[in-house]
Design a protein around this motif. Structure first.
Motif: not given
Length: 412
Positions: A90-103
């Motif tokens: 998503p364009e807005l990420i408050q906490d990258a560690n909450d998203l599997e794709e970001a991790r």
């Protein structure tokens, strides 16, 4: 585009002056600083995606943070930018560690990435240039849709400026290619206009001028000005000078040959080796009224060895403006060329006559000679003779010609 910005954002853009007072680089830098500070982020940047890599074109970071640098690059596949563009993040990420794709991305842990906002920069033709991004190393759950809307608004403003920069870059590359083609293929010919001793009605020298054989058709001054704009001015002038010197070998050593050169070319180290072999007094270098001289002392030093070889100096367009008088006082030329604006209709204008007479008196006092340019009528020529000027050039006396034409028309 300003309609997309609400009043607070518009106010931020005008801090320390209106946007039009900034250069392109300064304006985009200002955008990044504003958004980074407003959102309390660590880094803000604009990236460009090119051939599978992400390039950082503009970066603003908090003090001490230097891991993202202008000019740096990395594979776009490993970046948040591409994931956002392709919709995998998503364009807005408050906490990258909450998203599997970001991790899955190495940067999430290595940097680390906490909060992240990224929006595409879309050009008018629909092409995605890259992204406008902000991130911090810590999560920020206060970020909301209004913050994202501001990012989109700033992205649109940045896109407008980037579009202009790309157009200028394309224009620059087109000019550079055009000038390089002229230089590589020597697509120009020198021609020579007679300079007469009007007391004896005989040629005493020839001014070399350049005629280009390349498209698009344009005047020589446009070619040389464009070459200077793209950093090829010296190369073009030196190539033209080589052609002049080669053709000048066909002109009897009893005549002098003058050539126009810019101060930048005169300061170039290649000039001395080109001119040191010329016969004593044969060559005259002309500096125009329009030539900008940043440091006369440097120019005087560069001219000294040339003058020791017998190369003479002329100041062109004298009387056209204040710069020519500065050239005369600082450089002490051997020849002062009277601008066409003074010569034209001099037979019917007492003020022009007095100005020419004054310049002639000054020239004689400092040991220089006067050449009147642009003589087109017998009446102008007679007026110059009465004033006491003894050298002139113009279409009345002879148009610019090739050496072959000079020989055919009995100028040589």
């Amino acid at each position: 585009m300003s309609n997309t910005l609400d009043t607070p954002i518009r106010d931020m853009l005008t801090i320390s002056g209106e946007p039009e007072n900034y250069t392109s680089k300064e304006f985009i830098s200002r955008l990044l600083t504003i958004i980074r500070r407003h959102l309390k982020m660590d880094v803000a940047f604009i990236s460009e995606l090119v051939d599978g890599r992400r390039y950082f074109r503009h970066v603003d970071a908090k003090q001490g943070e230097d891991r993202v640098k202008v000019g740096g690059s990395d594979p776009e596949e490993d970046s948040y930018c591409l994931q956002v563009i392709e919709g995998r993040l998503p364009e807005l990420i408050q906490d990258a560690n909450d998203l599997e794709e970001a991790r899955k991305l190495a940067a999430t842990k290595d940097f680390p990435i906490g909060a992240h906002l990224s929006v595409p920069i879309r050009l008018e033709n629909g092409r995605i240039y890259g992204t406008f991004c902000c991130f911090s190393t810590h999560p920020d759950h206060s970020l909301n849709e209004r913050d994202l809307a501001m990012m989109h608004a700033f992205s649109e403003v940045a896109a407008e400026q980037i579009e202009q920069d790309l157009e200028e870059r394309e224009k620059h590359n087109e000019i550079k290619h055009r000038i390089s083609r002229v230089i590589d293929n020597e697509l120009l010919n020198p021609v020579f206009q007679p300079i007469y001793d009007i007391t004896t009605n005989t040629p005493t020298g020839f001014e070399s001028l350049t005629r280009f054989k390349a498209e698009p058709a344009r005047t020589p001054d446009v070619w040389f000005n464009e070459a200077a704009q793209v950093g090829l001015g010296v190369d073009l002038e030196i190539m033209a000078l080589r052609r002049v010197l080669a053709e000048a070998e066909r002109i009897s050593s009893g005549y002098y040959v003058s050539v126009n050169l810019s101060p930048k070319t005169l300061l170039d180290g290649h000039i001395e080796e080109l001119l040191c072999t010329q016969p004593d007094g044969r060559l005259v270098l002309e500096l125009t009224e329009h030539a900008v001289v940043d440091c006369y002392e440097d120019l005087v030093d560069a001219l000294l060895p040339l003058r020791n070889y017998g190369v003479r100096l002329a100041v062109d367009d004298a009387g056209a403006g204040f710069a020519s008088f500065r050239h005369i006082l600082a450089l002490k030329p051997d020849i002062i060329k009277l601008d066409i604006s003074i010569t034209r209709n001099i037979d019917r204008d007492a003020n022009r006559c007095e100005l020419a007479r004054g310049l002639m008196g000054f020239a004689h006092a400092v040991g220089s000679k006067i050449v009147a340019e642009g003589v087109e009528t017998e009446a102008e020529l007679d007026a110059l003779r009465k004033i006491g000027i003894d050298m002139a050039q113009g279409y009345l006396l002879g148009k610019p010609m090739s050496v072959s034409e000079l020989i055919t028309n009995n100028y040589l």
